[in-house]
Enzyme design. Structure first.
Site, PDB file in Angstrom:
ATOM      1  N   LYS A   1      11.462  -8.692   1.695  1.00 45.77           N
ATOM      2  CA  LYS A   1      10.322  -9.464   0.922  1.00 45.77           C
ATOM      3  C   LYS A   1       9.473  -8.409   0.855  1.00 45.77           C
ATOM      4  CE  LYS A   1       7.020 -12.240   0.054  1.00 45.77           C
ATOM      5  NZ  LYS A   1       5.994 -11.564  -0.912  1.00 45.77           N
ATOM      6  N   HIS A   2       9.120  -7.957  -0.488  1.00 47.41           N
ATOM      7  CA  HIS A   2       7.979  -6.943  -0.782  1.00 47.41           C
ATOM      8  C   HIS A   2       6.919  -7.795  -1.069  1.00 47.41           C
ATOM      9  CE1 HIS A   2       6.729  -2.988  -0.747  1.00 47.41           C
ATOM     10  NE2 HIS A   2       7.990  -2.325  -1.299  1.00 47.41           N
ATOM     11  N   ALA A   3       5.723  -7.089  -1.137  1.00 47.14           N
ATOM     12  CA  ALA A   3       4.676  -7.794  -1.788  1.00 47.14           C
ATOM     13  C   ALA A   3       4.753  -8.131  -3.128  1.00 47.14           C
ATOM     14  CB  ALA A   3       3.424  -6.750  -1.482  1.00 47.14           C
ATOM     15  N   SER A   4       4.120  -9.235  -3.525  1.00 48.41           N
ATOM     16  CA  SER A   4       4.375  -9.860  -4.809  1.00 48.41           C
ATOM     17  C   SER A   4       3.710  -8.922  -6.202  1.00 48.41           C
ATOM     18  CB  SER A   4       3.693 -11.048  -5.042  1.00 48.41           C
ATOM     19  OG  SER A   4       4.358 -11.886  -4.024  1.00 48.41           O
TER      20      SER A   4
ATOM     21  N   CYS B   1      -3.430   1.241   6.921  1.00 45.76           N
ATOM     22  CA  CYS B   1      -3.830   0.723   8.245  1.00 45.76           C
ATOM     23  C   CYS B   1      -4.330   1.833   9.125  1.00 45.76           C
ATOM     24  CB  CYS B   1      -2.650   0.109   8.769  1.00 45.76           C
ATOM     25  SG  CYS B   1      -2.188  -1.292   7.787  1.00 45.76           S
TER      26      CYS B   1
ATOM     27  N   ASN C   1       0.829  -1.274   0.037  1.00 45.76           N
ATOM     28  CA  ASN C   1       0.082  -0.028  -0.056  1.00 45.76           C
ATOM     29  C   ASN C   1       0.703   1.191  -0.092  1.00 45.76           C
ATOM     30  OD1 ASN C   1       0.639  -0.939   2.628  1.00 45.76           O
ATOM     31  ND2 ASN C   1      -0.950   0.196   3.410  1.00 45.76           N
TER      32      ASN C   1
ATOM     33  N   GLY D   1       1.621  -5.815   7.739  1.00 40.64           N
ATOM     34  CA  GLY D   1       0.823  -6.414   6.937  1.00 40.64           C
ATOM     35  C   GLY D   1      -0.417  -6.912   7.901  1.00 40.64           C
ATOM     36  N   SER D   2      -1.161  -8.047   7.508  1.00 38.40           N
ATOM     37  CA  SER D   2      -2.271  -8.457   8.044  1.00 38.40           C
ATOM     38  C   SER D   2      -2.131  -9.201   9.436  1.00 38.40           C
ATOM     39  CB  SER D   2      -3.141  -9.475   7.236  1.00 38.40           C
ATOM     40  OG  SER D   2      -2.462 -10.656   7.049  1.00 38.40           O
TER      41      SER D   2
ATOM     42  N   GLU E   1       3.659  -4.387  12.581  1.00 41.23           N
ATOM     43  CA  GLU E   1       2.788  -3.284  12.368  1.00 41.23           C
ATOM     44  C   GLU E   1       1.528  -4.024  11.817  1.00 41.23           C
ATOM     45  OE1 GLU E   1       0.239  -1.153  10.461  1.00 41.23           O
ATOM     46  OE2 GLU E   1       2.023  -0.368   9.529  1.00 41.23           O
TER      47      GLU E   1
ATOM     48  N   GLU F   1     -11.525  -5.225   9.627  1.00 41.87           N
ATOM     49  CA  GLU F   1     -10.933  -3.821   8.942  1.00 41.87           C
ATOM     50  C   GLU F   1     -11.413  -3.899   7.499  1.00 41.87           C
ATOM     51  OE1 GLU F   1      -6.640  -1.720   7.960  1.00 41.87           O
ATOM     52  OE2 GLU F   1      -6.608  -3.839   8.404  1.00 41.87           O
TER      53      GLU F   1
END
Length: 457
Positions: A157-160, A265, A134, A209-210, A231, A362
């Site tokens: 390790k970033h989001a895919s 978030c 995000n 993340g989640s 976080e 959320e």
């Protein structure tokens, strides 16, 4: 999720990347381990010069980099440019402040029977960061800047769905002059993260993340006895009391709910409004939400772009549909638009109760819920009545009410007469299922340090 850039405004797959092989992961871990000695031995002045060079490169690359983020996750181009500038400023902040923040702290030697005594902050080593899509630049750099200035080595390790941003970050630190291997991106799927966490060369882990991802990372790190900072999600309250400037509160509320297309978030999500100003606030807030310009995120006039993935939009739609089916009232929005892309309209609901998923879960999109209350006591109870505890906001002109909210709102931060924003100068993080530990400020840079006590007789 494949490792790929998929334009959320059109659904078109732009570019795909192969997952790293076992040999490539091993090479990355070996390079990270090899980078530990030069990073640890580099002076603060040397690290600061590298980080300032990275900030200068961010500024020079701003237009191209912002366009990449907009393409990968749908962020409006104006917000993307602002994210680049903020990231550069964050790098400069730590370049200027890290040596002071991590300076040896003297302790009264007489109190401990020593000739001298002090506390020293030393880097832990290789830190793995599991980061979300995000804020693909700011999230990564608010980990990397303090970690590298402390003398650590970074593995991302970033989001895919933001691989181009992940690749850019490696190039950024290389161009800035950091030692080989000091910062690397791992193009791997989520299923491989556990293996990397357990590798002996990794000293600590940070994740944004989640809640589910946080539990998985914390479990793996816990079994390996490694430090974590988490976080996680938030369902932040935005409390409006009778003494507030209601017009200004409504204007800020719309911005707070729809920042980053509602995918933040710390976006305000639950609007807890005293009945004395309920009608006034609701009228102005709904009008502002309905008037937001939804469209192509590459267009500077767009205020709300698409959601980042098809699944993100479906999750938001499911939450809203469930609430409406169980009796919630739609004040604006709530209808999936026709056409390509993963757009969802700014939406306001009322009449949401505990029988509805939206009450406790959320909504990661531009969906707001208004909760009427009759007193400050009730407002605080509703605000604290979720499992989350990331940010919180209160609007009131009454100093006594401000003090009570600062004291009693259960969250990592309280904002009075404003909206929750992260700043390098202030610690950032949550409590309860919003996670633990802190990013940013002096607290963030010390998270991945060995706090070493030194006693000399």
């Amino acid at each position: 999720m494949p490792i790929a850039t998929v334009n959320p405004a059109t659904g078109e797959t732009v570019r795909t990347y192969p997952s790293m092989s076992d040999d490539e992961i091993e090479q990355a871990l070996a390079a990270a381990a090899a980078a530990r000695p030069p990073m640890r031995s580099a002076s603060f002045a040397q690290r600061a010069s590298w980080l300032r060079a990275a900030a200068d490169l961010l500024d020079a690359d701003a237009d191209e980099l912002a366009a990449t983020m907009t393409l990968e996750m749908g962020k409006p181009i104006g917000a993307a440019l602002a994210e680049v500038r903020k990231s550069a400023a964050g790098c400069r902040f730590y370049a200027e402040q890290a040596e002071r923040m991590l300076a040896d702290e003297p302790v009264d030697p007489a109190a401990v029977g020593a000739r001298s005594a002090y506390v020293r902050y030393e880097p832990l080593g290789v830190v793995l960061a599991v980061m979300p899509w995000n804020f693909p630049l700011w999230q990564a750099l608010r980990f990397a800047a303090p970690a590298l200035m402390a003398g650590n080595v970074g593995l991302l390790k970033h989001a895919s769905n933001v691989p181009q941003t992940a690749v850019y970050l490696v190039e950024l630190f290389t161009r800035a002059g950091f030692p080989a291997g000091a910062f690397q991106s791992l193009l791997i799927g989520a299923s491989t993260v556990d293996r990397v966490i357990r590798d002996d060369r990794v000293a600590a882990v940070t994740l944004t993340g989640s809640e589910a991802a946080g539990r998985a990372v914390a479990a793996a790190a816990g079994q390996a006895l490694k430090k974590t900072v988490l976080e996680l999600g938030g369902s932040d309250p935005f409390v409006v009391l009778p003494s507030a400037d209601v017009t200004q509160a409504a204007a800020v509320a719309a911005r707070a709910r729809c920042q980053n297309n509602g995918q933040s978030c710390i976006a305000a999500k639950r609007f807890i409004v005293h009945r004395a100003v309920l009608d006034e606030f609701t009228g102005e807030f709904v009008a502002r939400m309905a008037a937001l310009v939804v469209g192509d995120p590459a267009d500077p006039a767009t205020e709300v772009g698409p959601l980042a993935t098809a699944q993100t939009r479906q999750d938001v739609a499911d939450l809203v549909d469930d609430a409406v089916a169980r009796g919630a009232t739609v004040l604006t929005g709530a209808k999936l638009p026709d056409g390509p892309g993963w757009f969802y309209p700014p939406t306001v609901l009322t009449g949401v109760d505990p029988t509805m998923r939206l009450y406790a879960e959320e909504a990661f999109g531009p969906v707001a819920v208004i909760y009427p209350v009759d007193s400050l006591d009730e407002a605080i109870a509703v605000a604290n009545g979720t499992a989350f505890g990331l940010g919180s906001v209160v609007w009131t002109g009454d100093p006594a009410e401000q003090r009570r909210c600062v004291d009693e709102l259960a969250a990592g931060s309280v904002t009075v007469n404003g909206m929750t924003v992260s700043y390098p100068e202030l610690p950032f993080g949550g409590i309860k299922t919003s996670g633990y530990g802190r990013e940013l400020s002096v607290h963030g840079i010390r998270e991945f340090c060995n706090v070493k006590a030194v006693w000399q007789g």
